[in-house]
Write an enzyme that holds these catalytic residues in place. Structure first.
Site, short mmCIF file in Angstrom:
data_model
loop_
_atom_site.label_atom_id
_atom_site.label_comp_id
_atom_site.label_asym_id
_atom_site.label_seq_id
_atom_site.Cartn_x
_atom_site.Cartn_y
_atom_site.Cartn_z
N HIS A 105 -8.63 -48.19 -14.43
CA HIS A 105 -8.17 -46.80 -14.30
C HIS A 105 -8.87 -46.11 -13.13
CE1 HIS A 105 -8.46 -42.47 -15.16
NE2 HIS A 105 -7.19 -42.62 -15.50
N CYS A 156 4.87 -53.42 -8.57
CA CYS A 156 4.20 -52.11 -8.56
C CYS A 156 2.74 -52.25 -8.95
CB CYS A 156 4.92 -51.13 -9.47
SG CYS A 156 5.04 -51.70 -11.16
C1 PEP Z 1 0.36 -53.40 -13.77
O1 PEP Z 1 0.04 -53.89 -14.86
O2 PEP Z 1 0.31 -54.05 -12.70
C2 PEP Z 1 0.82 -52.01 -13.68
C3 PEP Z 1 1.34 -51.52 -12.58
O3 PEP Z 1 0.64 -51.22 -14.79
P1 PEP Z 1 -0.77 -50.54 -15.18
O4 PEP Z 1 -1.73 -50.80 -14.07
O5 PEP Z 1 -0.53 -49.11 -15.42
O6 PEP Z 1 -1.11 -51.30 -16.44
#
Ligand code: PEP
Ligand code: MG
Length: 500
Positions: free
Chosen positions: A138, A449
């Site tokens: 995060h 993403c």
């Molecule tokens: C991922 O898991 O790559 C993603 C984009 O989602 P998050 O980082 O919010 O888990």
């Protein structure tokens, strides 16, 4: 390339010194730190390109910081270089979202690990330092989006650093220095079509280049990258920023308030990008992130929240909540924001997708008019992609932060195994390639993403695989676009050569 050659030193000391001299000359000439491409042929150095660095913000500068001799500060700590930029300021140790008042603009926030309820403090901080976390944690994700220098996974920042100390954080190198250490003048933020006064024309790429957004108030900065859309809009940051869990709104009969807040947050981003697509991801917050919020007292204590009750699996058991999200999407479409698409996280079986679609239809969503896709974050979803294709997904997007974590059994938040976390691991690449191939044959759009979409090496490979779009962090859009343009050209040149 054999390992021995990979590790071999390729530049002579003389060449290194000469290159450093060219770097200084170019920086002085253009008045800004430069991103320089060069080559060496038969001992002679050629400068191929030079332009201002557009991928670092230069960091926020703490109020009142004074420069001393470069590098004169003692190195106090090191960690993962999570968000580039350099900032000096006063240490403020924070142990929970309740202590955010301590953070004044420009202070250095030091904490064990950031939680989404700490984002308001992160926005004020000059830099962020954490004990825990990897590059996909995060703290790393949010800092990059905020353009706030960050070093994560130092293991002991909250022990080594003390409240009131003055330090300098180099988020590009992952180093924390004692005192205020001089750093290069902040590079001016790249304007859309010019950088540092030099005309920069955005290359046109066949692969679409999109951008990730977590905070609606970053929508303008994201749109200024001229991205072809938003490949991931995370809504949990909006929800957690509201301070109360979705269940609190349901229990207290305040669902309208909740839906309106969702609509407002998503609308800000959808407006900024209209008519370019904005893929909004439904809620994906692990239980530990909800516990700190009002209404989160009853959240279960899970042994491993990352493998627990999050994403689609929670939404398909707490369907009351999912229905509220769907109502927000419906309202946005009714407002004419038809560029909003829905992306489902943490899917591992096609039945989850089927159930989600049935609920959307029950809420009156016209699925012929709205793009619905899934994130590929589990090997389960990757290896059964045919089932999803058959069931009518409009797109997929690789969440490589989770896909890597679950493929390699490497906790993305655990700094002790951060060295093993690699999105370029052959197993992860194999899963990606398999999914891209299946989707390409079926005409389903593919994207990425996860953080890896911001890495040029990964972007190059994805172009070679034939991905439809790449979604990068705000600060990485320009470099990814350049990399994609070059990779596409190389593919064309190779195809032409093979034809001859
Ligand atoms: C991922 O898991 O790559 C993603 C984009 O989602 P998050 O980082 O919010 O888990
Ligand atoms: Mg994920």
């Amino acid at each position: 390339v054999p390992a021995k050659k990979k590790e071999a030193v390729v530049l002579t000391d003389k060449e290194i010194i000469e290159l450093a001299r060219y770097g200084e000359i170019l920086e002085e000439h253009y008045g800004l730190p430069q991103d320089i491409e060069w080559g060496v042929e038969r001992g002679k150095i050629y400068i191929l390109q030079s332009r201002p660095i557009t991928t670092i913000s230069g960091g926020k500068k703490a109020a009142g910081s004074k420069a001393v001799g470069a590098g004169s500060g003692k190195v106090l700590l090191s960690g993962l270089a999570a968000a580039p930029g350099v900032a000096s300021g006063i240490v403020k140790i924070v142990s929970s979202g309740r202590e955010l008042d301590k953070i004044k603009p420009g202070d250095i926030m030091v904490t064990k690990m950031t939680m989404p309820d700490m984002v308001p403090g992160m926005k004020r901080a000059g830099a962020i330092v954490t004990d825990e976390g990897g590059m996909a944690s995060h703290a790393a994700i949010v800092s990059r989006e905020l353009g706030c220098p960050a070093v994560v996974g130092t293991k002991k920042a909250t022990f080594t650093l003390k409240d009131g100390m003055e330090i300098t954080v180099d988020g590009g190198k992952g180093i924390i220095y004692e005192g205020v250490v001089a750093h290069a003048a902040p590079a001016k933020a790249a304007a859309p079509a010019t950088a540092g006064g030099i005309f920069y024309s955005k290359p046109v790429t066949a692969t679409e280049i999109k951008v990730n957004v977590s905070e609606p108030d970053r929508a303008e900065a994201a749109a200024a990258t001229q991205a072809d859309g938003v490949g991931l809009l995370r809504i949990e940051h909006m929800i957690i920023g509201m301070g109360k869990t979705p269940n609190w709104y349901i229990k207290n009969g305040k669902t309208e308030e909740y839906i309106s807040a969702l609509v407002d947050g998503i609308k800000t981003v959808a407006d900024a990008f209209y008519p370019r697509p904005v893929w909004v991801r439904t809620l994906d917050a692990p239980t530990d992130e909800f516990r700190a919020m009002e209404g989160g007292e009853g959240e279960p204590h899970e042994h491993n929240p990352m493998l627990g009750w999050r994403g689609i699996r929670r939404d398909m058991t707490e369907t009351d909540h999912f229905r509220l999200e769907v109502r927000a999407f419906k309202r946005l479409h009714e407002m004419g924001l038809t560029n909003v698409g829905i992306m489902l996280p943490m899917v591992q079986h096609v039945s989850e997708f089927q159930k989600a679609k049935a609920l959307m239809r029950e809420e009156g969503l016209d699925l012929d008019k709205i793009d619905v896709g899934i994130m590929i974050e589990t090997p389960g979803a990757a290896l059964t992609i045919e089932d999803f294709i058959e069931d009518g997904i409009d797109f997929i997007s690789f969440g490589t932060n989770d896909l890597t974590q679950y493929t390699l059994a490497v906790d993305r938040n655990n700094e002790n195994v951060a060295g093993l976390f690699s999105e370029l691991h052959p197993a992860v690449l194999k899963l990606i390639e398999y999914v891209v191939e299946q989707c390409r044959e079926a005409g389903v759009k593919t994207s990425i993403c996860g953080q890896a979409g911001s890495y040029p090496e990964m972007a190059k490979r994805l172009v070679e695989m034939g991905i439809t779009s790449i979604s990068a962090n705000i600060d990485a859009v320009a470099i990814v676009r350049d990399t994609v343009a070059r990779s596409e050209k190389i593919l064309i040149m190779n195809a032409l050569r093979n034809k001859d």
